[in-house]
Design a protein around this motif. Sequence first.
Motif, PDB file in Angstrom:
ATOM      1  N   VAL A   1       0.752  -1.045   0.177  1.00 53.13           N
ATOM      2  CA  VAL A   1      -0.036   0.020  -0.119  1.00 53.13           C
ATOM      3  C   VAL A   1       1.023   1.273  -0.274  1.00 53.13           C
ATOM      4  O   VAL A   1       1.655   1.220   0.742  1.00 53.13           O
ATOM      5  N   SER A   2       0.602   2.290  -0.862  1.00 48.21           N
ATOM      6  CA  SER A   2       1.319   3.327  -0.916  1.00 48.21           C
ATOM      7  C   SER A   2       0.210   4.471  -0.789  1.00 48.21           C
ATOM      8  O   SER A   2      -0.913   4.412  -0.695  1.00 48.21           O
ATOM      9  N   GLU A   3       0.699   5.790  -0.692  1.00 48.73           N
ATOM     10  CA  GLU A   3       0.049   6.895  -0.380  1.00 48.73           C
ATOM     11  C   GLU A   3      -1.031   7.014  -1.714  1.00 48.73           C
ATOM     12  O   GLU A   3      -1.883   7.889  -1.600  1.00 48.73           O
ATOM     13  N   HIS A   4      -0.459   6.496  -2.913  1.00 48.86           N
ATOM     14  CA  HIS A   4      -1.258   6.716  -4.014  1.00 48.86           C
ATOM     15  C   HIS A   4      -2.278   5.395  -3.979  1.00 48.86           C
ATOM     16  O   HIS A   4      -3.180   5.579  -4.853  1.00 48.86           O
ATOM     17  N   THR A   5      -2.286   4.419  -3.268  1.00 47.53           N
ATOM     18  CA  THR A   5      -3.549   3.349  -3.331  1.00 47.53           C
ATOM     19  C   THR A   5      -4.866   4.234  -2.804  1.00 47.53           C
ATOM     20  O   THR A   5      -4.950   4.659  -1.612  1.00 47.53           O
ATOM     21  N   PRO A   6      -5.663   3.929  -3.708  1.00 50.12           N
ATOM     22  CA  PRO A   6      -7.000   4.830  -3.201  1.00 50.12           C
ATOM     23  C   PRO A   6      -7.839   4.148  -2.041  1.00 50.12           C
ATOM     24  O   PRO A   6      -7.722   2.962  -1.923  1.00 50.12           O
ATOM     25  N   ILE A   7      -8.686   4.851  -1.228  1.00 57.64           N
ATOM     26  CA  ILE A   7      -9.080   4.586   0.048  1.00 57.64           C
ATOM     27  C   ILE A   7     -10.073   3.276  -0.477  1.00 57.64           C
ATOM     28  O   ILE A   7     -10.341   2.260   0.394  1.00 57.64           O
ATOM     29  N   SER A   8     -10.402   3.169  -1.739  1.00 59.02           N
ATOM     30  CA  SER A   8     -11.559   2.087  -2.119  1.00 59.02           C
ATOM     31  C   SER A   8     -10.722   0.752  -2.525  1.00 59.02           C
ATOM     32  O   SER A   8     -11.482  -0.160  -2.830  1.00 59.02           O
ATOM     33  N   ASP A   9      -9.376   0.689  -2.410  1.00 60.04           N
ATOM     34  CA  ASP A   9      -8.691  -0.436  -3.093  1.00 60.04           C
ATOM     35  C   ASP A   9      -8.716  -1.320  -1.703  1.00 60.04           C
ATOM     36  O   ASP A   9      -8.515  -1.046  -0.626  1.00 60.04           O
ATOM     37  N   PRO A  10      -9.129  -2.838  -2.038  1.00 63.50           N
ATOM     38  CA  PRO A  10      -9.251  -3.786  -1.084  1.00 63.50           C
ATOM     39  C   PRO A  10      -7.683  -3.882  -0.300  1.00 63.50           C
ATOM     40  O   PRO A  10      -7.988  -4.305   0.927  1.00 63.50           O
ATOM     41  N   ALA A  11      -6.402  -3.409  -0.902  1.00 62.00           N
ATOM     42  CA  ALA A  11      -5.402  -3.601  -0.203  1.00 62.00           C
ATOM     43  C   ALA A  11      -5.339  -2.714   1.217  1.00 62.00           C
ATOM     44  O   ALA A  11      -4.559  -3.023   2.081  1.00 62.00           O
ATOM     45  N   ARG A  12      -6.401  -1.860   1.108  1.00 56.57           N
ATOM     46  CA  ARG A  12      -6.316  -0.916   2.480  1.00 56.57           C
ATOM     47  C   ARG A  12      -7.236  -1.355   3.507  1.00 56.57           C
ATOM     48  O   ARG A  12      -7.445  -0.920   4.558  1.00 56.57           O
ATOM     49  N   LEU A  13      -7.680  -2.547   3.276  1.00 57.22           N
ATOM     50  CA  LEU A  13      -8.332  -3.327   4.447  1.00 57.22           C
ATOM     51  C   LEU A  13      -7.601  -4.406   5.176  1.00 57.22           C
ATOM     52  O   LEU A  13      -6.961  -5.075   4.785  1.00 57.22           O
ATOM     53  N   ILE A  14      -7.909  -4.283   6.288  1.00 60.70           N
ATOM     54  CA  ILE A  14      -7.292  -5.269   7.399  1.00 60.70           C
ATOM     55  C   ILE A  14      -8.476  -5.901   8.302  1.00 60.70           C
ATOM     56  O   ILE A  14      -9.403  -5.028   8.764  1.00 60.70           O
ATOM     57  N   GLN A  15      -8.706  -7.270   8.044  1.00 62.05           N
ATOM     58  CA  GLN A  15      -9.760  -7.825   8.867  1.00 62.05           C
ATOM     59  C   GLN A  15      -9.354  -7.916  10.282  1.00 62.05           C
ATOM     60  O   GLN A  15      -8.226  -7.965  10.585  1.00 62.05           O
ATOM     61  N   PRO A  16     -10.470  -8.167  10.892  1.00 62.51           N
ATOM     62  CA  PRO A  16     -10.206  -8.047  12.590  1.00 62.51           C
ATOM     63  C   PRO A  16      -9.220  -8.994  12.994  1.00 62.51           C
ATOM     64  O   PRO A  16      -9.387 -10.065  12.537  1.00 62.51           O
ATOM     65  N   VAL A  17      -8.396  -8.951  13.785  1.00 64.91           N
ATOM     66  CA  VAL A  17      -7.444  -9.730  14.548  1.00 64.91           C
ATOM     67  C   VAL A  17      -7.483  -9.844  16.038  1.00 64.91           C
ATOM     68  O   VAL A  17      -7.452  -8.638  16.571  1.00 64.91           O
ATOM     69  N   VAL A  18      -7.849 -10.919  16.840  1.00 65.79           N
ATOM     70  CA  VAL A  18      -7.764 -11.165  18.112  1.00 65.79           C
ATOM     71  C   VAL A  18      -6.542 -12.006  18.551  1.00 65.79           C
ATOM     72  O   VAL A  18      -6.393 -13.256  17.995  1.00 65.79           O
ATOM     73  N   LEU A  19      -5.693 -11.363  19.156  1.00 69.00           N
ATOM     74  CA  LEU A  19      -4.337 -12.202  19.418  1.00 69.00           C
ATOM     75  C   LEU A  19      -4.320 -12.615  20.989  1.00 69.00           C
ATOM     76  O   LEU A  19      -4.598 -11.789  21.964  1.00 69.00           O
ATOM     77  N   VAL A  20      -3.986 -13.788  21.472  1.00 72.24           N
ATOM     78  CA  VAL A  20      -3.612 -14.241  22.847  1.00 72.24           C
ATOM     79  C   VAL A  20      -2.359 -14.656  22.952  1.00 72.24           C
ATOM     80  O   VAL A  20      -1.904 -14.891  21.957  1.00 72.24           O
ATOM     81  N   ASP A  21      -1.917 -14.906  24.222  1.00 73.15           N
ATOM     82  CA  ASP A  21      -0.441 -15.396  24.387  1.00 73.15           C
ATOM     83  C   ASP A  21       0.493 -14.219  23.815  1.00 73.15           C
ATOM     84  O   ASP A  21       1.643 -15.018  23.481  1.00 73.15           O
ATOM     85  N   THR A  22       0.257 -13.229  23.958  1.00 71.38           N
ATOM     86  CA  THR A  22       1.281 -12.283  23.391  1.00 71.38           C
ATOM     87  C   THR A  22       2.577 -11.956  24.348  1.00 71.38           C
ATOM     88  O   THR A  22       2.083 -11.947  25.540  1.00 71.38           O
ATOM     89  N   PRO A  23       3.799 -12.312  23.828  1.00 69.23           N
ATOM     90  CA  PRO A  23       4.703 -12.139  24.856  1.00 69.23           C
ATOM     91  C   PRO A  23       4.730 -10.787  25.340  1.00 69.23           C
ATOM     92  O   PRO A  23       4.808  -9.760  24.731  1.00 69.23           O
ATOM     93  N   THR A  24       5.334 -10.770  26.621  1.00 71.73           N
ATOM     94  CA  THR A  24       5.537  -9.627  27.450  1.00 71.73           C
ATOM     95  C   THR A  24       6.758  -8.578  26.649  1.00 71.73           C
ATOM     96  O   THR A  24       7.588  -9.357  26.130  1.00 71.73           O
ATOM     97  N   GLY A  25       6.320  -7.607  26.601  1.00 73.10           N
ATOM     98  CA  GLY A  25       7.189  -6.596  25.888  1.00 73.10           C
ATOM     99  C   GLY A  25       7.406  -6.637  24.214  1.00 73.10           C
ATOM    100  O   GLY A  25       7.959  -5.664  23.908  1.00 73.10           O
TER     101      GLY A  25
END
Length: 511
Positions: A349-373
Amino acid sequence: MSTEYAVRPADVSVTDGGGPGEPAAAGEPREHVAAAVALARETQAWWAGIGFAGRRHLLDRWRQDIVEHLDELAAVVRQETGKPHGDAALEIGLAVEHLAWAARHAGRTLGRRRVGSTLLAAHLAATVEYLPFGVIGVIGPWNYPVFTPMGSIGYALAGGNAVVFKPSELTPRTGQWLVDSFERAVGRPVLLAVQGGPEVGDALCRSGVDKLGFTGSTRTAQKVMATCAETLTPVLLEGGGKDALIVDEDADVRAAAQAAVWGGLSNAGQTCIGVERVLAHEAVYDELVDAIREEASRLRAGTDDEADLGPITLPKQVAIIRGQVAEAVAAGARAVVGSPTSDEEAAEVSEHTPISDPARLIQPVVLVDTPTGARIQVEETFGPVITVDRVRDMDEAVAVANAVPYGLGGAVFSRRRGPEIARRVRSGMTSVNNVVGFAGLPALPFGGVGGSGFGRIHGEDGLREFCYAKSVARQRFTPPVSMTNFERRARVDGIFKTALTVLHGRRPWQA
Ligand code: NAD
């Protein structure tokens, strides 16, 4: 209302010919900003002169204009940020609530009032009032391009200031819309826009405004403060956050899960007071993770009208979000919702990628067991990602919540101990058994501590933030004993000392 001013708000925009919404023109931002500040200073005298009642009347008209054109403004916000129309309408509605409150409460909060005297100063009658600084510079972010800057603009205007507003370079048309709407309602350029990026923000800091209200990243806040220090221009800084939602063993787990998902994923996680971390008591941890998984996996990011989450508005943020998730997963974190790998493989994704481009999407992420720090534990992610961690008890939850440089907001879910735990979280605002509730209550001050900045918008503190206290002490009669003249002799000093001992000295019955 007609106006004698030759220069209109739009004329001092630094956009070049193409009208509002175009990127900043090369040229002389400083000159354009100086012109806007000069015009604002001229009209401020009139604005201050019409008093609280006059301003309330005109701010009410502005509020009505915004409400009448709500869908039009929401459409502009959607075009510029990509957020769903309903979310845009929600932020506009909240901004309107604040505008109404500020207009209604400015007189009572800032107007002159008597202040009590003391025995030693009984000859003095005192008053205090809060006078407008003059012209306030407001620099805004893009993530809530109406709600966030209006927290400064509405309260500064209600206090009698004029405002020169620099919207984010990603949301210039939203900023211009607000200024045009004000112009329709009030008819005079008391609120003006200057358009452009960092160089225009920098010029505003150097323009001689009487105070600068900044909302944006902590890194930029540091630059703004350094620049304003050169001219001793006072600043209000609303920076980033890394808010935690704490879940106690007696919490309503379903409600906590819904709050975590809304607080963390709405606006695609691009919320300064968004939930970035969930800290759950070990007794309810598994149940909570299941509930969050169920809630979050129903949501979808998209650019269509049915999508729950919009795209990532700031192109370079896409790589930051993916990078933090990938790093955490490489260090042992597990994604119970979302697939960090597919995001890693997504197109550049660059600053020229239009806001309607699917590359600008990130699907929800839920993380567990994330290491401290891990970076994702301490740095602002600003994307649709939530980490859920297990804690032994509420002491550990508070310690982990506080172990970040930020201190903006947060939430606590607990049936019995909510307010008690909330007070121990080192942040400016905490919701109990709800999420981000404090932002919608106009009477409550909004702002952070530590890396999240200082100063307050909203509420009485928010009104006072854009004014200075003016104290007046008037002599009512000549005091029999005066301490403030050169005629004073040992006898007067003796009387003073006796009076001090009587008033403040130790009593015979005290040890
Ligand atoms: P940003 O810091 O990149 O930009 C904010 C504004 O500052 C923009 O208008 C930008 O043009 C301007 N700017 C950039 N460099 C400048 C400089 N050197 N001098 C003067 N102005 C300059 O932030 P952003 O990406 O627009 O917004 C996202 C950030 O804002 C996140 O960190 C978020 O947490 C924070 N935020 C905080 C609050 C709050 O109330 N605390 C509210 C919304 C957003």
